[in-house]
Design an enzyme around this catalytic site. Structure first.
Site, PDB file in Angstrom:
ATOM      1  N   LYS A 101       0.882  -1.168   0.000  1.00 22.72           N
ATOM      2  CA  LYS A 101       0.000   0.000   0.000  1.00 22.72           C
ATOM      3  C   LYS A 101       0.921   1.220   0.000  1.00 22.72           C
ATOM      4  O   LYS A 101       1.652   1.461   0.964  1.00 22.72           O
ATOM      5  CB  LYS A 101      -0.897  -0.004   1.236  1.00 22.72           C
ATOM      6  CG  LYS A 101      -1.780   1.222   1.252  1.00 22.72           C
ATOM      7  CD  LYS A 101      -2.603   1.352   2.501  1.00 22.72           C
ATOM      8  CE  LYS A 101      -2.753   2.839   2.763  1.00 22.72           C
ATOM      9  NZ  LYS A 101      -3.506   3.208   3.893  1.00 22.72           N
ATOM     10  N   GLY A 162      -7.933   9.322   9.846  1.00 22.26           N
ATOM     11  CA  GLY A 162      -8.211   9.513  11.268  1.00 22.26           C
ATOM     12  C   GLY A 162      -9.305  10.527  11.568  1.00 22.26           C
ATOM     13  O   GLY A 162      -9.624  10.770  12.727  1.00 22.26           O
ATOM     14  N   ALA A 188      -9.442   5.416   4.238  1.00 28.87           N
ATOM     15  CA  ALA A 188      -9.307   6.529   5.197  1.00 28.87           C
ATOM     16  C   ALA A 188     -10.576   7.352   5.350  1.00 28.87           C
ATOM     17  O   ALA A 188     -11.314   7.580   4.391  1.00 28.87           O
ATOM     18  CB  ALA A 188      -8.158   7.458   4.832  1.00 28.87           C
ATOM     19  N   GLY A 189     -10.798   7.781   6.573  1.00 26.20           N
ATOM     20  CA  GLY A 189     -11.877   8.713   6.881  1.00 26.20           C
ATOM     21  C   GLY A 189     -13.166   8.079   7.357  1.00 26.20           C
ATOM     22  O   GLY A 189     -14.083   8.777   7.765  1.00 26.20           O
ATOM     23  N   ASN A 210      -8.821   1.985   9.707  1.00 26.25           N
ATOM     24  CA  ASN A 210      -8.064   1.706  10.923  1.00 26.25           C
ATOM     25  C   ASN A 210      -8.676   2.409  12.142  1.00 26.25           C
ATOM     26  O   ASN A 210      -9.180   1.779  13.070  1.00 26.25           O
ATOM     27  CB  ASN A 210      -6.617   2.148  10.727  1.00 26.25           C
ATOM     28  CG  ASN A 210      -5.692   1.741  11.858  1.00 26.25           C
ATOM     29  OD1 ASN A 210      -4.502   1.932  11.773  1.00 26.25           O
ATOM     30  ND2 ASN A 210      -6.187   1.178  12.929  1.00 26.25           N
ATOM     31  N   THR A 211      -8.691   3.751  12.084  1.00 24.27           N
ATOM     32  CA  THR A 211      -9.075   4.523  13.268  1.00 24.27           C
ATOM     33  C   THR A 211     -10.490   4.208  13.759  1.00 24.27           C
ATOM     34  O   THR A 211     -10.723   4.129  14.968  1.00 24.27           O
ATOM     35  CB  THR A 211      -8.968   6.032  12.964  1.00 24.27           C
ATOM     36  OG1 THR A 211      -7.690   6.268  12.381  1.00 24.27           O
ATOM     37  CG2 THR A 211      -9.115   6.865  14.219  1.00 24.27           C
TER      38      THR A 211
HETATM   39  C1  LIG Z   1      -3.848   2.160   8.382  1.00 22.63           C
HETATM   40  C2  LIG Z   1      -3.719   2.988   7.218  1.00 22.63           C
HETATM   41  O1  LIG Z   1      -3.274   2.559   6.197  1.00 22.63           O
HETATM   42  C3  LIG Z   1      -4.172   4.396   7.304  1.00 22.63           C
HETATM   43  O2  LIG Z   1      -3.174   5.205   6.787  1.00 22.63           O
HETATM   44  C4  LIG Z   1      -5.416   4.458   6.514  1.00 22.63           C
HETATM   45  O3  LIG Z   1      -5.381   5.388   5.541  1.00 22.63           O
HETATM   46  C5  LIG Z   1      -6.638   4.393   7.336  1.00 22.63           C
HETATM   47  O4  LIG Z   1      -7.217   5.620   7.664  1.00 22.63           O
HETATM   48  P1  LIG Z   1      -8.284   5.705   8.847  1.00 22.63           P
HETATM   49  O5  LIG Z   1      -7.476   5.545  10.096  1.00 22.63           O
HETATM   50  O6  LIG Z   1      -8.936   7.043   8.713  1.00 22.63           O
HETATM   51  O7  LIG Z   1      -9.242   4.574   8.673  1.00 22.63           O
END
Ligand SMILES: CC(=O)[C@@H](O)[C@H](O)COP(=O)(O)O
Length: 259
Positions: A101, A162, A188-189, A210-211
């Site tokens: 990635k 995040g 993300a987001g 992730n977040t």
């Molecule tokens: C874990 C990872 O690869 C992060 O850089 C990703 O972009 C996830 O973003 P969030 O934490 O907003 O879900």
């Protein structure tokens, strides 16, 4: 319907369309339980968090079953193409994976991608034989260029990493899906399960997060919610939603009405 519905990236088939990160958990045990509950098969790990120079020391990888999960090393924290390329090569030399990635960030405040550096890095890494999944802005032109360079998927952001803001521009995501043939994975987001379901209902091929899981009050339960949301969103997309209309249509048929 859902059983034969595989996510295919560079010829590799996956049953789950949810990809999850490994950062921000309270501890490794919680991370392991959340990964399990998410049903994800692809797990992304920041190369800088893996002790690749000395594998005898404790490492994130000691806690991830690499037979069960496909590792997707990421270049989090890289701000130049050169740095990202070096990070991917180190990961491959250390035996991590050549499935990467690619993240090349533009600044620390927004963590938005630097697309110029991203395109440079993607070109080199594809030529080097890597399977490249680039994290990019929700820009259809950049996504098309990444596809033309040979990237195996494109990963436009839903919102800043995040932020938990959800899909801020569903129209761009829709245009991206029309512009490229490779899988489109929102990365993300995502803030909560409905954000993931919306991405899937739009027709995206997958979601990476992730977040939203690691930062939830109960990460393991949220991982399960995300698992269900991605599956529900995908099934709804495949089922074909009803068209939106401004006025009502009665749900009960008028035929046979008692006079
Ligand atoms: C874990 C990872 O690869 C992060 O850089 C990703 O972009 C996830 O973003 P969030 O934490 O907003 O879900």
């Amino acid at each position: 319907m859902a059983e034969n519905d595989k996510l295919v990236i560079a010829g590799r088939e996956f049953n789950s369309r949810l990809m999850v990160g490994t950062g921000k958990y309270a501890n490794y045990q919680q991370m392991v339980q959340a990964l399990e509950a998410s049903g994800a098969e692809i797990i992304t790990v920041a190369v800088r968090r893996v002790n690749i120079s000395d594998r005898n020391k404790e490492s994130l990888l000691d806690y991830i079953d690499t037979k069960k999960y496909t590792l997707l090393p990421n270049t989090a924290g890289c701000y130049t193409a050169e740095d990202a390329i070096r990070t991917c090569r180190l990961a491959r030399e250390a035996g991590l994976s050549d499935f990467v990635k690619l993240e090349v960030l533009g600044d620390e405040k927004t963590l938005f991608p630097d697309n110029e550096e991203l395109l440079k890095a993607a070109a080199v890494l594809v030529k080097d034989g890597f399977t490249v999944l680039p994290y990019t802005s929700d820009d259809p032109i950049v996504c098309k260029r990444l596809e033309d360079l040979g990237c195996a998927a494109v990963m436009p952001l839903g919102a800043p990493i995040g932020s938990g803001l959800g899909i801020r521009n569903p129209f761009n995501i829709q245009i991206i899906m029309e512009s490229v043939k490779v899988p489109v994975i929102v990365d993300a987001g995502v803030g909560t399960a409905s954000d993931a379901a919306i991405a899937m209902e739009l027709g995206c091929d997958g979601v990476l997060m992730n977040t939203a899981i690691a930062g939830a009050q109960n990460p393991v339960a949220m991982a399960e919610a995300m698992n269900l949301a991605v599956r529900a969103g995908r099934l709804a997309y495949l089922s074909g939603r009803i068209p939106r209309k401004l006025y009502a249509t009665a749900s009960s048929p008028l035929a046979g009405l008692v006079a």
